[in-house]
Write an enzyme that holds these catalytic residues in place. Structure first.
Site, mmCIF file in Angstrom:
data_model
loop_
_atom_site.group_PDB
_atom_site.id
_atom_site.type_symbol
_atom_site.label_atom_id
_atom_site.label_comp_id
_atom_site.label_asym_id
_atom_site.label_seq_id
_atom_site.Cartn_x
_atom_site.Cartn_y
_atom_site.Cartn_z
ATOM 1 N N ALA A 4 0.870 -1.172 0.000
ATOM 2 C CA ALA A 4 0.000 0.000 0.000
ATOM 3 C C ALA A 4 0.909 1.224 0.000
ATOM 4 O O ALA A 4 1.801 1.343 0.843
ATOM 5 C CB ALA A 4 -0.900 -0.001 1.234
ATOM 6 N N CYS A 5 0.691 2.120 -0.950
ATOM 7 C CA CYS A 5 1.519 3.322 -1.057
ATOM 8 C C CYS A 5 1.427 4.120 0.241
ATOM 9 O O CYS A 5 0.334 4.422 0.725
ATOM 10 C CB CYS A 5 1.036 4.169 -2.221
ATOM 11 S SG CYS A 5 1.797 5.794 -2.263
#
Lengths: 129, 120, 96
Positions: free
Chosen positions: A77-78
């Protein structure tokens, strides 16, 4: 073939996240390798472990968790997208003095370098929105 | 590190959604990792380039500052689809940063020769 | 290098026209999600050259009641074939 997936929509608001999941299942069932699933923008909500849905609906974060774990697929997840949406791993939760952890166990928080790396290392990058 | 040609297409206007920012951030990351980056403005994405923007009035960050970083990160191929400009009655003089304007054939060639196209 | 273009929004978006500005001879277009509303009436894909193969995701057609009524030019495909198409073409470009 070596694939990576870029998922940029939330399971709760559009179909793209489910399409990505169905594609991932079809790809692994054909014996392809998924190098990385990168959740970006609203897509990080696919990694929300605290999501709950009515009994007759599919809990997509839970489904992702199972697929990613069973097939040993890396997912990221960024970090900037995740923090602003309250998707926190234990480390970020402690750093920001928050009450809880919301990231799926199968997913890590990392930077956009992981998306670039996925683009370079994979033979195909498939985006879903 | 292996080098690929990565083309980022930005097609959304700047403030109504966060898409414009997402594409810029991804493009900058690719530049940091020394990939060959093409950054193409298309459709409503060309509105990001319009001069005299000041987003303080909507408590947002003016997009122009982020766009200036494309050059700072060494992205030379900052490109605009000419058709998108024409459709919006915009021309090179209306734009806030230096860009290369691509005709229809050049846009098609750009897509054809890129290893990866990221179009959020 | 030929691309498979996936279009996931309805014709109202005008995205097929944007997509066609990048489409080269030999590229394919796959309609998914609300993109499958491009499948009828047939005139919606009139602008696409005969050099370009057209596909639509069967699951999305079925969900929207369109499976029995799509333009003859468009081939319905399931997720398995979707994966194969992404292998057959050299890259995939999403339009949404």
């Amino acid at each position: 073939m070596k694939f990576s997936l870029l998922v940029s929509t939330s399971p709760a608001s559009s179909q793209g996240a489910m399409t990505a999941y169905q594609f991932a299942r079809a790809a692994v069932s054909q014996g392809h390798e998924i190098y990385r699933v990168f959740f970006y923008g609203d897509g990080v909500l696919n990694a929300n472990a605290l999501s709950t849905v009515p009994q007759d609906e599919i809990n997509l974060p839970r489904a992702w968790d199972e697929l990613l774990t069973n097939h040993n697929i890396e997912s990221v997840a960024c970090v900037s997208s995740a923090l602003v949406r309250g998707i926190l791993d234990p480390e970020e939760s402690a750093r920001h003095k928050m009450a809880g952890v919301s990231l799926l166990e199968s997913t890590q928080i990392a930077g956009l370098g992981q998306l670039v790396d996925a683009s370079i290392q994979s033979e195909r990058l498939i985006s879903f929105a | 590190m292996q080098q690929k040609s990565l083309t980022f297409i930005t097609r959304q206007a700047p403030y109504g959604s966060n898409k414009a920012k997402l594409v810029i951030d991804a493009g900058l990351a690719a530049a940091v990792f020394e990939q060959q980056v093409n950054f193409l403005f298309m459709d409503d994405g060309v509105f990001q380039l319009v001069q005299n923007q000041n987003a303080e009035s909507i408590s947002s960050k003016t997009i122009g500052r982020a766009l200036e970083t494309l050059d700072l990160y060494g992205i030379e191929q900052v490109l605009v689809d000419s058709v998108s400009l024409e459709e919006r009655d915009l021309s090179a003089e209306d734009l806030a940063i230096p860009v290369k304007i691509l005709n229809a054939e050049q846009v098609r060639q750009l897509a054809a020769r890129s290893d990866v196209v990221i179009n959020l | 290098m030929n691309a498979l273009h996936t279009i996931s929004v309805s014709p109202t978006s005008g995205l097929l026209n944007s997509c066609l500005r990048l489409v080269c001879p030999g590229d394919g277009i796959l309609f998914i999600q609300d993109g499958v509303y491009h499948c009828w009436p047939p005139c919606l894909v009139d602008g696409v050259s005969q050099d370009n193969a057209l596909f639509a995701l069967r699951e999305d057609l079925l969900a929207r009641g369109l499976l029995g009524k799509i333009s003859k030019r468009i081939t319905p495909v399931g997720f398995g074939r979707f994966v194969e198409l992404t292998v057959d073409y050299d890259k995939v470009i999403n339009w949404s």
